[in-house]
Scaffold this motif. Sequence first.
Motif, mmCIF file in Angstrom:
data_model
loop_
_atom_site.group_PDB
_atom_site.id
_atom_site.type_symbol
_atom_site.label_atom_id
_atom_site.label_comp_id
_atom_site.label_asym_id
_atom_site.label_seq_id
_atom_site.Cartn_x
_atom_site.Cartn_y
_atom_site.Cartn_z
ATOM 1 N N GLN A 104 -35.560 -11.436 14.833
ATOM 2 C CA GLN A 104 -36.436 -10.543 14.081
ATOM 3 C C GLN A 104 -37.841 -10.523 14.682
ATOM 4 O O GLN A 104 -38.470 -9.458 14.802
ATOM 5 N N ILE A 105 -38.338 -11.711 15.060
ATOM 6 C CA ILE A 105 -39.655 -11.770 15.696
ATOM 7 C C ILE A 105 -39.655 -10.968 16.988
ATOM 8 O O ILE A 105 -40.586 -10.195 17.265
ATOM 9 N N GLN A 106 -38.602 -11.126 17.791
ATOM 10 C CA GLN A 106 -38.503 -10.375 19.041
ATOM 11 C C GLN A 106 -38.530 -8.875 18.768
ATOM 12 O O GLN A 106 -39.205 -8.110 19.476
ATOM 13 N N SER A 107 -37.843 -8.440 17.723
ATOM 14 C CA SER A 107 -37.803 -7.021 17.375
ATOM 15 C C SER A 107 -39.189 -6.510 16.993
ATOM 16 O O SER A 107 -39.615 -5.430 17.428
ATOM 17 N N TRP A 108 -39.904 -7.291 16.186
ATOM 18 C CA TRP A 108 -41.262 -6.876 15.787
ATOM 19 C C TRP A 108 -42.194 -6.807 16.984
ATOM 20 O O TRP A 108 -43.026 -5.911 17.082
#
Length: 245
Positions: A104-108
């Motif tokens: 999720q962090i990578q996506s953000w």
Amino acid sequence: MGKSNRNTDRRQAAEALRKQQAAEAKRRKIVFGTAIGAAVVLIGGLLAWGIWENSKPEFPVNEPAAAVTDSYGVQVGDGPVEVDLYIDYMCPACNQFEQTYAAQIQSWVDDGSVTVNYHPLAILDRLSSGTEYSSRAAAAAVCAADVGEQEFLDYTLALYAGQPAENSEGLTDDELIAIGRDEVGLGSDWESCVDDDTYRGWVSEGNADATSDQGVTGTPTAKVNGEVVENSAFADQVQAAIDAG
């Protein structure tokens, strides 16, 4: 096999690891709140020892070439929502946090929603049988940040995948280097940075800053736009800040 093929294999391996963690994230979130709470309480109870042990730098304080904050955070991304993550590479709860939220962090980061400031701490040096594993791993990760943001994220992911047990000697410097070289594709300049303990002093200063000036009482600690959030509600809080922006 050519260099380009080896780099492709490494990138594919890192991506496969991220996808595997994303697939397991939903299950982990169910049990995350209870486990993380117990771990942070334990770390908080032992924090005074960690502050005393790590407050005095034994190495020169070299400023990283990577983008960093005044509060000793490695900056990843450039989005409007500010996220600060205080982590220790020997902390099992930090490992669980990473496995739960890495995708999720990578996506953000990829969609430009957030700026994530990673603060690599060394609170748990005392649990590595005198080898100061937390400090050494954190300094190696900062060296990876000098190579690039993605390299830092991939190296962090790889360190947690191979995390040593608490109260062990941790990984040796040669093992830290092997992970970066073989799994992330980091090169000779990075290896020299690790060998030279280039950022050990910077990590020590950051540890003191976090535990004295930033009010960090355990790892992992997450802040969204400067406010501490519950680790179990991290994704919801970040998404709410993004939506409100």
